[in-house]
Design a protein around this motif. Structure first.
Motif, PDB file in Angstrom:
ATOM      1  N   UNK A 100     -10.817   0.232  16.286  1.00  0.00           N
ATOM      2  CA  UNK A 100     -11.920  -0.736  16.275  1.00  0.00           C
ATOM      3  C   UNK A 100     -11.480  -2.066  15.657  1.00  0.00           C
ATOM      4  N   UNK A 101     -10.567  -1.987  14.685  1.00  0.00           N
ATOM      5  CA  UNK A 101     -10.053  -3.199  14.048  1.00  0.00           C
ATOM      6  C   UNK A 101      -9.255  -4.009  15.072  1.00  0.00           C
ATOM      7  N   UNK A 102      -8.414  -3.297  15.833  1.00  0.00           N
ATOM      8  CA  UNK A 102      -7.597  -3.995  16.828  1.00  0.00           C
ATOM      9  C   UNK A 102      -8.489  -4.628  17.890  1.00  0.00           C
ATOM     10  N   UNK A 103      -9.563  -3.897  18.251  1.00  0.00           N
ATOM     11  CA  UNK A 103     -10.542  -4.413  19.207  1.00  0.00           C
ATOM     12  C   UNK A 103     -11.140  -5.744  18.720  1.00  0.00           C
ATOM     13  N   UNK A 108     -11.039 -11.363  14.005  1.00  0.00           N
ATOM     14  CA  UNK A 108     -10.570 -11.113  12.651  1.00  0.00           C
ATOM     15  C   UNK A 108      -9.550 -12.160  12.218  1.00  0.00           C
ATOM     16  N   UNK A 109      -8.641 -12.501  13.124  1.00  0.00           N
ATOM     17  CA  UNK A 109      -7.609 -13.479  12.778  1.00  0.00           C
ATOM     18  C   UNK A 109      -8.209 -14.881  12.702  1.00  0.00           C
ATOM     19  N   UNK A 110      -9.033 -15.228  13.695  1.00  0.00           N
ATOM     20  CA  UNK A 110      -9.534 -16.603  13.753  1.00  0.00           C
ATOM     21  C   UNK A 110     -10.549 -16.910  12.662  1.00  0.00           C
ATOM     22  N   UNK A 111     -11.263 -15.861  12.164  1.00  0.00           N
ATOM     23  CA  UNK A 111     -12.246 -16.139  11.113  1.00  0.00           C
ATOM     24  C   UNK A 111     -11.558 -16.639   9.835  1.00  0.00           C
ATOM     25  N   UNK A 112     -10.261 -16.377   9.711  1.00  0.00           N
ATOM     26  CA  UNK A 112      -9.531 -16.924   8.564  1.00  0.00           C
ATOM     27  C   UNK A 112      -9.634 -18.453   8.546  1.00  0.00           C
ATOM     28  N   UNK A 113      -9.599 -19.048   9.762  1.00  0.00           N
ATOM     29  CA  UNK A 113      -9.743 -20.504   9.847  1.00  0.00           C
ATOM     30  C   UNK A 113     -11.161 -20.931   9.501  1.00  0.00           C
ATOM     31  N   UNK A 114     -12.113 -20.003   9.673  1.00  0.00           N
ATOM     32  CA  UNK A 114     -13.493 -20.297   9.316  1.00  0.00           C
ATOM     33  C   UNK A 114     -13.651 -20.594   7.837  1.00  0.00           C
ATOM     34  N   UNK A 115     -12.676 -20.123   7.024  1.00  0.00           N
ATOM     35  CA  UNK A 115     -12.726 -20.426   5.596  1.00  0.00           C
ATOM     36  C   UNK A 115     -12.698 -21.930   5.337  1.00  0.00           C
ATOM     37  N   UNK A 116     -12.241 -22.704   6.340  1.00  0.00           N
ATOM     38  CA  UNK A 116     -12.263 -24.158   6.210  1.00  0.00           C
ATOM     39  C   UNK A 116     -13.698 -24.685   6.158  1.00  0.00           C
ATOM     40  N   UNK A 117     -14.659 -23.831   6.458  1.00  0.00           N
ATOM     41  CA  UNK A 117     -16.069 -24.215   6.377  1.00  0.00           C
ATOM     42  C   UNK A 117     -16.444 -24.773   5.018  1.00  0.00           C
ATOM     43  N   UNK A 223     -26.544   0.844   5.707  1.00  0.00           N
ATOM     44  CA  UNK A 223     -25.725   1.990   5.298  1.00  0.00           C
ATOM     45  C   UNK A 223     -25.077   2.749   6.464  1.00  0.00           C
ATOM     46  N   UNK A 224     -25.716   2.752   7.642  1.00  0.00           N
ATOM     47  CA  UNK A 224     -25.152   3.528   8.744  1.00  0.00           C
ATOM     48  C   UNK A 224     -23.883   2.898   9.314  1.00  0.00           C
ATOM     49  N   UNK A 225     -23.608   1.640   8.973  1.00  0.00           N
ATOM     50  CA  UNK A 225     -22.390   0.982   9.462  1.00  0.00           C
ATOM     51  C   UNK A 225     -21.312   0.936   8.392  1.00  0.00           C
ATOM     52  N   UNK A 226     -21.471   1.759   7.357  1.00  0.00           N
ATOM     53  CA  UNK A 226     -20.593   1.677   6.191  1.00  0.00           C
ATOM     54  C   UNK A 226     -19.107   1.674   6.553  1.00  0.00           C
ATOM     55  N   UNK A 227     -18.681   2.619   7.399  1.00  0.00           N
ATOM     56  CA  UNK A 227     -17.254   2.765   7.679  1.00  0.00           C
ATOM     57  C   UNK A 227     -16.649   1.513   8.285  1.00  0.00           C
ATOM     58  N   UNK A 228     -17.324   0.943   9.258  1.00  0.00           N
ATOM     59  CA  UNK A 228     -16.757  -0.230   9.928  1.00  0.00           C
ATOM     60  C   UNK A 228     -16.837  -1.466   9.010  1.00  0.00           C
ATOM     61  N   UNK A 229     -17.905  -1.557   8.204  1.00  0.00           N
ATOM     62  CA  UNK A 229     -18.022  -2.684   7.268  1.00  0.00           C
ATOM     63  C   UNK A 229     -16.833  -2.691   6.298  1.00  0.00           C
ATOM     64  N   UNK A 230     -16.577  -1.529   5.703  1.00  0.00           N
ATOM     65  CA  UNK A 230     -15.469  -1.439   4.743  1.00  0.00           C
ATOM     66  C   UNK A 230     -14.140  -1.754   5.410  1.00  0.00           C
ATOM     67  N   UNK A 231     -13.930  -1.190   6.587  1.00  0.00           N
ATOM     68  CA  UNK A 231     -12.639  -1.360   7.250  1.00  0.00           C
ATOM     69  C   UNK A 231     -12.385  -2.824   7.614  1.00  0.00           C
ATOM     70  N   UNK A 232     -13.400  -3.485   8.171  1.00  0.00           N
ATOM     71  CA  UNK A 232     -13.213  -4.888   8.563  1.00  0.00           C
ATOM     72  C   UNK A 232     -13.027  -5.789   7.349  1.00  0.00           C
ATOM     73  N   UNK A 233     -13.802  -5.533   6.302  1.00  0.00           N
ATOM     74  CA  UNK A 233     -13.668  -6.346   5.091  1.00  0.00           C
ATOM     75  C   UNK A 233     -12.284  -6.168   4.485  1.00  0.00           C
TER      76      UNK A 233
END
Lengths: 271, 171
Positions: A100-103, A108-117, A223-233
């Motif tokens: 799911x992370x690779x998906x 995920x990569x481009x949001x790093x540039x969002x830090x310029x916000x 709470x039901x999305x816990x696994x994906x939230x933790x993994x993406x963060x």
């Protein structure tokens, strides 16, 4: 100051005090406060930090009897040590979700540039609204955690206006960052506009406590999305370790400098 | 002004600027401190979730070993990556499905609540703040507080907007 504790006893008192704080905070547990916009989440890490500050020898004089300067120093070293099992636990959430992370990879990569916000939001406020000087450059170019602060120290020195701005945001972020990052994401989620995965992958800004607060708040409301939230963060936080310094060095800081010179042409550095 | 910036630089002396220099850390000493942190983490997990430390112990032992290996890598690998990055990478690797033991590791660490593990670090963090850090925050004044909040909102929301956009495009 009679009976000043030695380094070893000071250390022992420190760990016992931390244990006591931790037990109290975990007993209180997560608390929710519903307001019109959404839910404000209060996490044990917030109480722990607040209690730590209240009992800090620099604030609460009686603590100085138990906690020597060395114990405070040890406490500083213990932050990086104590956050490691948390970071490790976080990493273990990524492996099972790796497909799911690779998906979500490009986002995920481009949001790093969002830090310029930060430049988009904070720079105009600092320069045009608050009429700040060159402090604004150091203050607004990044979230000013340790690597970003080191970059400013290296480039301008900390006894420069830029250094003062960066240190001010660093110190303020240390004091209130956990609170802001616990409260903001659940409220943004309450708007119902953004994908919860986007909210999760934006939690990795390079500070362990902000990461914990942000994910803790999100998991409390979804709470039901816990696994994906933790993994993406977790994944985005690792990306920030890898890219944060370079984005700051080659994009954010030059951009902020350029904007400042445009905004205040009369102040342009002649040196 | 010159005076003021001078004292600010003095105040900066005890900021954690050299924290990223992990090449000289003493892995043995750190393994002892880490043991204390893990013990407090187990108790935090116990109080917070009701999971007995005995049940959570194998998971914590795995995390402990991952941390020690991460510290060792940060110390001895010829190129620099912070230890937290190494720890993360190791933790990811040992839980990828198909890697020997991954399922067991995932099952064991499931007994540990991620948020409970962060509580001790924040308690140390509150106690570790020095008079200088309070002084810098006070000296910087209300403008910096407003700017700092804008910085945090901007950093977060910038990422959220970009991430959301690309997640939509990818669908």
């Amino acid at each position: 100051m009679t009976g000043k504790p030695g380094a070893a006893t000071g250390g022992l008192y420190l760990h016992i005090l931390v244990l006591a704080i931790v037990i109290v905070c975990e007993l209180i547990g997560i608390q929710r406060l519903s307001i019109g916009l959404g839910t404000v989440i209060f996490l044990p890490i917030l109480y722990a930090f607040a209690l730590g500050i209240l009992l800090n020898p620099a604030i609460f004089k009686a603590s100085a009897k138990f906690l020597s300067k060395d114990a405070v120093k040890l406490s500083g070293a213990m932050i990086t040590v104590a956050i490691m099992p948390f970071i490790a636990k976080f990493g273990t959430t990524v492996g099972p979700q790796i497909s799911k992370i690779i998906e979500a990879g490009p986002a995920l990569v481009l949001q790093e540039l969002g830090n310029l916000g930060t430049i988009l939001v904070a720079f105009p406020v600092a320069v045009f609204l608050l009429k700040m000087g060159r402090e604004a450059v150091g203050a607004t170019y990044s979230i000013d955690r340790e690597p970003n602060l080191a970059l400013i120290a290296d480039k301008y020195g900390l006894n420069s206006p830029e250094g003062a701005g960066a240190m001010g945001v660093y110190a303020t972020g240390t004091l209130i960052g956990t609170f802001v990052f616990a409260i903001m994401p659940p409220l943004v989620h309450g708007l119902g506009i953004f994908d919860v995965r986007a909210l999760a992958m934006s939690c990795g800004v390079g500070s362990g406590s902000m990461l914990a607060a942000c994910t803790g708040g999100l998991v409390a409301v979804v709470p039901d999305q816990k696994d994906i939230i933790l993994a993406l963060a977790a994944a985005s936080n690792i990306l920030t370790y890898a890219t944060g310094l370079y984005v700051g060095m080659f994009v954010a800081l030059p951009l902020t400098e350029w904007l400042y010179n445009k905004a205040r042409p009369s102040e342009r550095k002649t040196a | 002004m010159a005076n003021q910036t001078n004292t600010t630089a003095n105040l900066a002396d005890d900021l954690p600027l050299n924290a990223e220099d992990e090449r000289k850390i003493d892995v043995v000493k750190h393994s002892g401190l880490l043991l204390i942190a893990c013990a407090i983490g187990l108790i935090a997990n116990w109080v917070g979730t009701g999971t007995s430390p005995l049940v959570a112990l194998p998971g914590m032992a795995v995390l402990y070993v991952a941390c020690i290996i991460g510290l060792g890598f940060a110390r001895f690998v010829p190129f620099y990556l912070p230890s937290v990055a190494w720890v993360s990478l190791i933790a990811i690797l040992i839980t990828i499905p198909g890697v020997p033991g991954a399922a067991w590791v995932s099952e064991q660490v499931e007994h540990l609540n991620f948020l409970a593990l962060a509580t001790p670090a924040l308690a140390y963090g509150g106690l570790a703040l020095t008079a200088s850090e309070f002084a810098i925050a006070r000296r910087s004044g209300w403008k910096i507080v407003i700017v700092a909040i804008c910085v945090m909102i901007g950093t977060y929301m910038g990422s959220v907007v970009v991430a959301d956009l690309f997640l939509r495009l990818g669908q």
